[in-house]
Design a protein around this motif. Structure first.
Motif, short mmCIF file in Angstrom:
data_model
loop_
_atom_site.label_atom_id
_atom_site.label_comp_id
_atom_site.label_asym_id
_atom_site.label_seq_id
_atom_site.Cartn_x
_atom_site.Cartn_y
_atom_site.Cartn_z
N CYS A 23 0.83 -1.20 0.00
CA CYS A 23 0.00 0.00 0.00
C CYS A 23 0.87 1.25 0.00
O CYS A 23 0.68 2.15 -0.81
CB CYS A 23 -0.92 -0.02 1.22
SG CYS A 23 -1.96 1.45 1.37
N PHE A 30 -2.04 3.72 4.96
CA PHE A 30 -2.46 2.42 5.47
C PHE A 30 -2.77 2.56 6.95
O PHE A 30 -1.96 3.05 7.72
CB PHE A 30 -1.37 1.36 5.27
CG PHE A 30 -1.82 -0.03 5.62
CD1 PHE A 30 -2.45 -0.81 4.67
CD2 PHE A 30 -1.62 -0.54 6.89
CE1 PHE A 30 -2.88 -2.09 4.98
CE2 PHE A 30 -2.05 -1.82 7.21
CZ PHE A 30 -2.67 -2.59 6.26
N CYS A 40 -6.25 0.51 3.03
CA CYS A 40 -5.33 1.15 2.10
C CYS A 40 -6.14 2.20 1.34
O CYS A 40 -7.08 1.86 0.61
CB CYS A 40 -4.73 0.12 1.14
SG CYS A 40 -3.54 0.83 -0.03
#
Length: 112
Positions: A23, A30, A40
């Motif tokens: 992410c 995140f 994410c």
């Protein structure tokens, strides 16, 4: 703050089982502390619609080699999917705001 304050306002930036590392590599936020929500997601500065700019439209917000987290800390968009173009850039709204200032109201970005 760059994180969206309400989980319901988060705009998905990855699939449901994306890792924190993957992410962040995409330049997104995140946060897995809230169950049953997107973990994410784009930061408010990275609003997907605000960051949809062609390479020619991008105005530099970083420096050559800047990483996603450093770019995000500046409140800018990060997209490294196209080689040899600006990866850290102002979103559409920031670009309008910054360029609409009168010369006396402008703040130095550190470049001449």
């Amino acid at each position: 703050t760059l994180f969206r304050s309400q989980p319901k306002d988060r705009i998905d930036c990855g699939h449901g089982d994306i890792s924190a590392e993957d992410c962040r590599r995409k330049g997104c936020c995140f946060d897995s502390s809230i169950p049953e929500t997107k973990w994410c997601f784009y930061s408010s500065a990275q609003d997907k619609d605000q960051c949809l700019l062609t390479p020619a439209q991008r105005r530099n917000c970083g420096y050559k080699g800047i990483c996603a987290s450093a770019c995000n800390s500046r409140g800018c968009c990060f997209d490294s999917s196209i080689p040899e173009v600006i990866w850290c850039f102002y979103n559409k709204e920031q670009d309008k705001e910054q360029c609409a200032l009168k010369p006396k109201e402008r703040r130095d970005c550190g470049y001449k």
